[in-house]
Scaffold this motif. Structure first.
Motif, PDB file in Angstrom:
ATOM      1  N   ARG A 200       0.791  -1.229   0.000  1.00  0.00           N
ATOM      2  CA  ARG A 200       0.000   0.000   0.000  1.00  0.00           C
ATOM      3  C   ARG A 200       0.822   1.278   0.000  1.00  0.00           C
ATOM      4  NH1 ARG A 200      -5.226   0.256   1.463  1.00  0.00           N
ATOM      5  NH2 ARG A 200      -4.826   2.119   2.707  1.00  0.00           N
ATOM      6  N   SER A 201       2.140   1.190   0.225  1.00  0.00           N
ATOM      7  CA  SER A 201       2.955   2.404   0.293  1.00  0.00           C
ATOM      8  C   SER A 201       4.335   2.149  -0.299  1.00  0.00           C
ATOM      9  CB  SER A 201       3.087   2.877   1.745  1.00  0.00           C
ATOM     10  OG  SER A 201       3.759   1.898   2.525  1.00  0.00           O
ATOM     11  N   HIS A 202       4.985   3.245  -0.711  1.00  0.00           N
ATOM     12  CA  HIS A 202       6.297   3.157  -1.337  1.00  0.00           C
ATOM     13  C   HIS A 202       7.124   4.359  -0.900  1.00  0.00           C
ATOM     14  CE1 HIS A 202       9.253   1.830  -4.249  1.00  0.00           C
ATOM     15  NE2 HIS A 202       8.457   0.857  -4.634  1.00  0.00           N
ATOM     16  N   CYS A 203       8.449   4.275  -1.102  1.00  0.00           N
ATOM     17  CA  CYS A 203       9.308   5.389  -0.725  1.00  0.00           C
ATOM     18  C   CYS A 203       9.286   6.513  -1.763  1.00  0.00           C
ATOM     19  CB  CYS A 203      10.737   4.914  -0.485  1.00  0.00           C
ATOM     20  SG  CYS A 203      11.513   4.185  -1.936  1.00  0.00           S
ATOM     21  N   GLU A 264     -12.835  -8.169  -4.341  1.00  0.00           N
ATOM     22  CA  GLU A 264     -11.889  -8.411  -3.238  1.00  0.00           C
ATOM     23  C   GLU A 264     -10.913  -7.255  -3.103  1.00  0.00           C
ATOM     24  OE1 GLU A 264      -8.456 -11.675  -1.944  1.00  0.00           O
ATOM     25  OE2 GLU A 264      -9.855 -12.115  -3.580  1.00  0.00           O
ATOM     26  N   THR A 265     -10.499  -6.678  -4.260  1.00  0.00           N
ATOM     27  CA  THR A 265      -9.601  -5.521  -4.219  1.00  0.00           C
ATOM     28  C   THR A 265     -10.276  -4.342  -3.538  1.00  0.00           C
ATOM     29  OG1 THR A 265      -8.535  -6.264  -6.267  1.00  0.00           O
ATOM     30  CG2 THR A 265      -8.195  -3.972  -5.622  1.00  0.00           C
ATOM     31  N   ASP A 266     -11.589  -4.167  -3.772  1.00  0.00           N
ATOM     32  CA  ASP A 266     -12.324  -3.083  -3.101  1.00  0.00           C
ATOM     33  C   ASP A 266     -12.241  -3.244  -1.584  1.00  0.00           C
ATOM     34  OD1 ASP A 266     -13.009  -2.136  -5.561  1.00  0.00           O
ATOM     35  OD2 ASP A 266     -15.005  -3.041  -5.587  1.00  0.00           O
ATOM     36  N   TYR A 267     -12.411  -4.471  -1.103  1.00  0.00           N
ATOM     37  CA  TYR A 267     -12.321  -4.724   0.335  1.00  0.00           C
ATOM     38  C   TYR A 267     -10.931  -4.387   0.865  1.00  0.00           C
ATOM     39  CZ  TYR A 267     -16.870  -6.963   1.097  1.00  0.00           C
ATOM     40  OH  TYR A 267     -18.207  -7.193   1.253  1.00  0.00           O
ATOM     41  N   LYS A 268      -9.915  -4.802   0.094  1.00  0.00           N
ATOM     42  CA  LYS A 268      -8.556  -4.581   0.556  1.00  0.00           C
ATOM     43  C   LYS A 268      -8.210  -3.086   0.559  1.00  0.00           C
ATOM     44  CE  LYS A 268      -5.426  -7.423  -0.865  1.00  0.00           C
ATOM     45  NZ  LYS A 268      -4.429  -8.149  -1.690  1.00  0.00           N
TER      46      LYS A 268
END
Length: 339
Positions: A200-203, A264-268
């Protein structure tokens, strides 16, 4: 005898050939060990003395003409063979041309730029390597301000005043320093933060920040602008604004769009709520306007900023943000038909 030689010279000049075999036969006829030129040179001793000079010059002319003709015919035939090798049979179907594709980040960025350009926003850009003033101090984040801890920063070791920008608000500061209101601009670009890399995140990631400064700008103008944007980009008009804190805006809010829970992607992505946070926004703090040379008693404005990467994940149902920077052709080729 000289007339015979001149007849051969004319024959050489007129000779043409379509195959390497014909050229080789011509070469043997005149330039081979048992060729005509050797016979003529052997005859030289029987020529009267007063004709030797002219006879010798004529033989040399014939030899030069034969050599040049052989060279020219070989080059011509080799060139035709190479051309055939390059193009092959021109009646055959052509080779398929591989189409390139846009990166999903570029696709989403272009859509965002297009949406805001329709309501009068221009595009401004700035450097990715910034100084402390434009990245922090001018944005109401003086040295030792605790809010600086909200953004883990990559500083340049040899100069603590130089860093990789943590947001494209730096471009807005530069724009306000060099332009007078009314100002209506968006600033897309890459930013850097010293964060752990996960799904969910990157530098490093990409942002688009917007700024509108003019007389009489209100929070209602901000809300309607964001309502228009979310409807145009997502096709969904249900948004909510939650109170938040940003040092450079007051009041400030987080903007959520209701995406739903269909996959499923919506849930995640929405953590099971159906709501996805897409940006922060607020009214530009008067201190920021004053730092950029704009009279805060006469002008007001709003600003907003969003992550392009997160929106790309949502629009294209991409489960992992790391896929955007891995350069996997199997992944990128899926966007060949995208705008």
């Amino acid at each position: 005898m000289i007339e015979t030689l001149q007849g051969h010279i004319e024959e050489v000049k007129k000779f043409t050939a379509d195959t390497p075999e014909a050229v080789e036969a011509f070469r043997i006829k005149y330039l081979g060990k048992k060729g005509l030129l050797n016979d003529f040179f052997a005859e030289f001793k029987n020529v009267p003395n007063d004709q030797k000079k002219e006879f010798g010059q004529t033989i040399n002319t014939l030899k030069t003409a034969a050599q040049e003709k052989v060279t020219a015919l070989k080059e011509s035939l080799n060139g035709a063979e190479e051309l055939k090798g390059v193009y092959g049979d021109l009646s055959r179907p052509g080779e398929p041309i591989e189409l390139g594709s846009r990166h999903p980040i570029s696709i989403v960025k272009n859509k965002i730029v297009s949406i805001f350009s329709r309501i009068g926003f221009n595009v401004s850009e700035g450097p990715e390597i910034e100084d402390d003033w434009h990245n922090f101090t001018a944005l109401n984040l003086p040295e030792y301000h605790p809010a600086r801890d909200m953004q883990d920063t990559f500083f340049v070791q040899t100069n603590p005043d130089v860093l990789l920008r943590t947001h494209t608000s730096t471009v807005q500061v530069r724009y306000m320093e060099n332009n007078k209101p009314p100002i209506r601009t968006i600033s897309p670009g890459r930013v850097y933060r010293n964060e752990a890399i996960s799904a969910r995140s990157h530098c490093f990631f990409h942002q688009v920040e917007g700024l509108y400064v003019d007389k009489g700008v209100s929070f209602a103008d901000l809300k309607q602008t964001l309502q228009y944007f979310t409807t145009e980009l997502f096709g969904k008009s249900k948004i909510r604004l939650r109170p938040s804190y940003f040092p450079f805006t007051e009041p400030s809010a987080e903007v959520d769009v209701y995406w739903g829970l269909e996959t499923e992607t919506d849930y995640k992505m929405t953590k099971g709520t159906g709501w996805l946070e897409i940006m922060g926004c607020g009214m530009v703090d008067p201190n920021v306007l004053e730092n950029c040379g704009i009279d805060s008693t006469e002008y007001s404005g709003f600003a907003f900023g969003m992550g392009i990467d997160r929106i790309a994940l949502l629009l294209h149902q991409i489960p992992d943000i790391r896929m955007l920077s891995e350069n996997d052709l199997r992944f990128l080729e899926q966007f060949k038909s995208a705008d």
